[in-house]
Motif scaffolding. Structure first.
Motif, PDB file in Angstrom:
ATOM      1  N   GLU A  78      47.569 -45.853  -7.369  1.00  0.00           N
ATOM      2  CA  GLU A  78      46.525 -46.212  -6.514  1.00  0.00           C
ATOM      3  C   GLU A  78      47.124 -46.508  -5.144  1.00  0.00           C
ATOM      4  O   GLU A  78      46.575 -46.200  -3.970  1.00  0.00           O
ATOM      5  N   GLU A  79      48.297 -46.799  -5.021  1.00  0.00           N
ATOM      6  CA  GLU A  79      48.886 -47.108  -3.860  1.00  0.00           C
ATOM      7  C   GLU A  79      49.250 -45.610  -3.127  1.00  0.00           C
ATOM      8  O   GLU A  79      49.214 -45.630  -1.741  1.00  0.00           O
ATOM      9  N   ALA A  80      49.729 -44.724  -4.058  1.00  0.00           N
ATOM     10  CA  ALA A  80      49.722 -43.315  -3.424  1.00  0.00           C
ATOM     11  C   ALA A  80      48.595 -42.692  -2.766  1.00  0.00           C
ATOM     12  O   ALA A  80      48.741 -42.217  -1.773  1.00  0.00           O
ATOM     13  N   THR A  81      47.520 -43.015  -3.328  1.00  0.00           N
ATOM     14  CA  THR A  81      46.147 -42.462  -2.924  1.00  0.00           C
ATOM     15  C   THR A  81      45.772 -43.404  -1.672  1.00  0.00           C
ATOM     16  O   THR A  81      45.265 -42.679  -0.678  1.00  0.00           O
ATOM     17  N   ALA A  82      46.206 -44.530  -1.602  1.00  0.00           N
ATOM     18  CA  ALA A  82      45.667 -45.323  -0.426  1.00  0.00           C
ATOM     19  C   ALA A  82      46.745 -44.989   0.812  1.00  0.00           C
ATOM     20  O   ALA A  82      46.089 -44.869   1.812  1.00  0.00           O
ATOM     21  N   PHE A  83      48.029 -44.733   0.421  1.00  0.00           N
ATOM     22  CA  PHE A  83      48.989 -44.399   1.313  1.00  0.00           C
ATOM     23  C   PHE A  83      48.287 -43.040   2.101  1.00  0.00           C
ATOM     24  O   PHE A  83      48.701 -42.870   3.421  1.00  0.00           O
ATOM     25  N   LEU A  84      47.878 -42.092   1.366  1.00  0.00           N
ATOM     26  CA  LEU A  84      47.339 -40.866   1.767  1.00  0.00           C
ATOM     27  C   LEU A  84      46.015 -40.921   2.655  1.00  0.00           C
ATOM     28  O   LEU A  84      45.569 -39.683   2.887  1.00  0.00           O
TER      29      LEU A  84
END
Length: 85
Positions: free
Chosen positions: A43-49
């Motif tokens: 979920e952090e990867a998705t938010a970062f992107l």
């Protein structure tokens, strides 16, 4: 291409030279840490992107794209990239 090849390419684009062995090892370590983190926290990867002009294409997993993007930020924030004489 290997991760090391991709990291060397990114470094070369920013610095105009190849990373030395120590620098290459540090970049590889940073990539592994980012991959481990984002694999555990997708979920952090998705938010970062979500930051930026274009959303990810979906061709690669968000965790992989976020990991490489994080290392690219690291490279672009090095003093050598910011302070050219």
């Amino acid at each position: 291409k290997t991760p090391e090849d991709r990291l060397a390419w990114a470094y070369r684009q920013a610095m105009g030279r190849e990373p030395d062995e120590r620098q290459a090892a540090l970049l590889a370590s940073a990539l592994r840490k980012a991959e481990d983190h984002y694999a555990s926290h997708p979920e952090e990867a998705t938010a970062f992107l979500t930051v930026g002009e274009k959303p990810p294409t979906g061709e690669f997993p968000d965790s992989k794209v976020a990991s490489y993007a994080q290392v690219a930020q690291l490279i672009l924030n090095l003093d050598e990239a910011l302070n050219r004489e």
